[in-house]
Design an enzyme around this catalytic site. Sequence first.
Site, PDB file in Angstrom:
ATOM      1  N   ASP A 134       0.813  -1.263  -0.033  1.00  0.00           N
ATOM      2  CA  ASP A 134       0.058  -0.041   0.109  1.00  0.00           C
ATOM      3  C   ASP A 134       0.912   1.200  -0.044  1.00  0.00           C
ATOM      4  OD1 ASP A 134      -2.064   1.718  -0.281  1.00  0.00           O
ATOM      5  OD2 ASP A 134      -2.757   1.466   1.881  1.00  0.00           O
TER       6      ASP A 134
ATOM      7  N   HIS B 158       2.879  10.718  -0.139  1.00  0.00           N
ATOM      8  CA  HIS B 158       2.396  12.089   0.204  1.00  0.00           C
ATOM      9  C   HIS B 158       3.418  13.017   0.522  1.00  0.00           C
ATOM     10  CE1 HIS B 158      -1.675  10.857   0.420  1.00  0.00           C
ATOM     11  NE2 HIS B 158      -1.460   9.906   1.234  1.00  0.00           N
TER      12      HIS B 158
HETATM   13 ZN   LIG Z   1      -4.213   1.779  -1.150  1.00  0.00          ZN
HETATM   14 ZN   LIG Z   2      -6.941   1.218   0.938  1.00  0.00          ZN
END
Ligand SMILES: [Zn+2]
Ligand SMILES: [Zn+2]
Length: 449
Positions: A323, A327
């Site tokens: 994941d 940012h």
């Molecule tokens: Zn994700």
């Molecule tokens: Zn997610």
Amino acid sequence: MSAAITSLDWRGPGGADLIVRGAHAVDAREGLDRTCDLLIREGRIAAIAAAGEGEAPEGAEEIDAAGLHAFPAFFDPHVHLRTPGQEYREDIETGTRAAAAGGYCGIVAMANTDPVVEHPADVRSLRERAGAEASVPTGFVAAVTKGMEGRELTEMAALREAGAVGFSDDGLPIRSAGVMRRALQYQHLVGGMILLHEEDPELTCDGVMAEGAVSAALGLTGVPAVSESTMIARDGALCIYEDARAHVQHLSARTSVEAVEVAKAAGAKLTAELTPHHLVLTDEEVRSLDARFKMNPPLRSEDDRQALIEALRSGLVDCIGTDHAPHSTNEKEVPFEDANMGVIGLETAFAVLYTELVLPGIVDLGLIVERMGAGASLFDLEPARLAPDAQANIALIELDAEWEAGAEGWESRSENSPFSGRTLRSRVVLTVVGGEVAYRRRKFAMRMA
Ligand SMILES: [Zn+2]
Ligand SMILES: [Zn+2]
């Protein structure tokens, strides 16, 4: 029938021959665990010879891998490349370079870009760019619903024809059971995996961390674990009803593990994923109010973390995905409540799991390596393996290396790692993808035979 990982889009292969000398090769599925020479020709492992006995073809690059381990390279089914539209955070070039530096030979990029990936032309254009810019083979999913608004399905058949490897509204859940059901009906017809970010917005409300003792102590709004597990239960049931398959991303809680277990036992074609950060960190980190520990789903309790580890050890969970969610600094260096959710992970995934789970004897090295590659199967791709005639997708890793995460900067354009500043053990030295050196640590010498 599984396709090769290199059938995804990337700028390779180069086609030079290689010989990797004296690496300790480990591939649990192949029963391989010994020091050997790996001869690589035309993108494939041509032979695995006893150490010192591999014959290098003329002009092959010779890689001295004494003291290094060779693993089947990893595959990440869950990456945010942030392009189009958010290139200040990441793009195809920087994101895939980060992947190669993490020992990955393939990744799949999510669709929550700006604009959302939802038209066949969007998929075609990303694939074309990956063909020119990607260091590792890259697949793209398209959104399940138009604008990721959760109401109307995208043209899933046309998106598959354009080469989308699957569908996901990741970042957001599919709130409506009716929409989810129709998406699964299409999935059954057109194939491709549906990847699910499970969260019930009615339960999440505006939570910014896990609901529990720490959120109560900090006075922050919490997200209860049932926000995730009730949606997994719903979608498991729908998968069975529609004979469709789906993949649950980033499990964070014990109740989610239990929901996956129940769905699988009932016959759902459901797979599930764990992230390194949920496996090694808990909501105790949030006491620092450092937004590098803010992600969705949130870090949960030690009891939840133990359940995730057990789900990895027992084989209930199918794969590990990062994941990876870049940012910019000014999106993270703000009060905790206001910060964006997400952390980068490609460059530290193996080292974090090795340091925190393998070295203390909690999870076997072979299992970590296998689950870090298994995500390829979600997309009907054959995971990397170390065997004669297999595609040469290899991560060379120095297990004894010690380094401070982030001290030398990152290949990623963003630096929002929850592990920055930590001392990690093991370091990727070189990544071979489709027979080509896709990443080489600075200072790692190159010699020609
Ligand atoms: Zn994700
Ligand atoms: Zn997610």
